[in-house]
Design an enzyme around this catalytic site. Structure first.
Site, short mmCIF file in Angstrom:
data_model
loop_
_atom_site.label_atom_id
_atom_site.label_comp_id
_atom_site.label_asym_id
_atom_site.label_seq_id
_atom_site.Cartn_x
_atom_site.Cartn_y
_atom_site.Cartn_z
N SER A 240 0.64 -1.19 0.03
CA SER A 240 -0.09 0.01 -0.05
C SER A 240 0.83 1.38 -0.14
O SER A 240 1.59 1.39 -0.74
CB SER A 240 -1.03 0.04 1.40
OG SER A 240 -1.85 0.99 1.23
N HIS B 19 -3.05 -1.39 -3.94
CA HIS B 19 -4.45 -1.16 -3.87
C HIS B 19 -4.96 0.30 -3.97
O HIS B 19 -4.26 1.14 -3.85
CB HIS B 19 -5.11 -2.06 -2.96
CG HIS B 19 -4.86 -1.83 -1.38
ND1 HIS B 19 -5.07 -2.37 -0.15
CD2 HIS B 19 -4.15 -0.50 -1.04
CE1 HIS B 19 -4.81 -1.66 0.72
NE2 HIS B 19 -3.96 -0.53 0.42
#
Length: 194
Positions: A100, A125
């Protein structure tokens, strides 16, 4: 910042012995270790270390070693902006995982100096948030998360060479990369083999 026991190392010199916590010892070697979730406290420590190392020597490489599940986007952006305005080469290393927000920091290292260890993984993501409040508040939060998503996609596009459209498709759900796949995607440059 998560709490765990921080080991100490003994340095022996002709002048005697000194005890350092391991992170201070690494900092003496121009290594910043990001080994927790990224929050404002962690970001402040990382930024302070980066600024200290630039003040110490603006022409020597700084190593940012990452094993992080990600975290706050605003905290990550503060570290990112600091990395971008520093003069020294910033070599990034993914040890374990850069997920992330941490994956953005891996990719933001100086081109040609972004490394992944053989069994590491990188995860991208879309940003997320937990909303609460009135409908008006939720609408503002939704607009902000869309702005942050666009900003993060632009940053990743700049550092990976991927188009924003591809990044948007690829980050619609969790996208996990092996070390080799992270290099192919442009998140890193070099595989550090065991």
């Amino acid at each position: 910042m998560s709490q765990y026991t921080i080991p100490h190392v003994i340095e022996r010199t002709p002048a005697g012995e000194r005890s350092f916590d391991i992170f201070s010892r690494l900092l003496n070697e121009r290594i910043v270790f990001l080994g927790t979730e990224i929050d404002d406290g962690v970001a402040n420590v990382v930024m302070a270390q980066l600024l200290h190392l630039q003040a110490d020597s603006s022409d020597q490489e700084i190593g940012l070693y990452i094993n992080s599940p990600g975290g706050s986007t605003t905290a990550m952006l503060a570290i990112y902006d600091t990395m971008q305005f520093l003069r020294p080469t910033i070599a990034t290393y993914c040890m374990g995982q850069a997920a992330s927000a941490a994956a953005v920091l891996l990719a933001a290292g100086t081109k040609g100096h972004r490394h992944v260890l053989a069994h590491s993984r990188t995860l991208l993501h879309q940003p997320s948030t937990q909303g609460n409040g009135t409908i008006s508040d939720l609408a503002l939060q939704a607009a902000e998360i869309m702005r942050v998503r666009s900003q993060t996609e632009a940053i990743l596009s700049k550092h990976t060479g991927q188009t924003v459209e591809r990044l948007r498709r690829d980050t619609d759900r969790d996208r996990i990369f092996t070390a080799e796949e992270a290099i192919e995607y442009g998140l890193a440059d070099t595989l550090v083999a065991a």
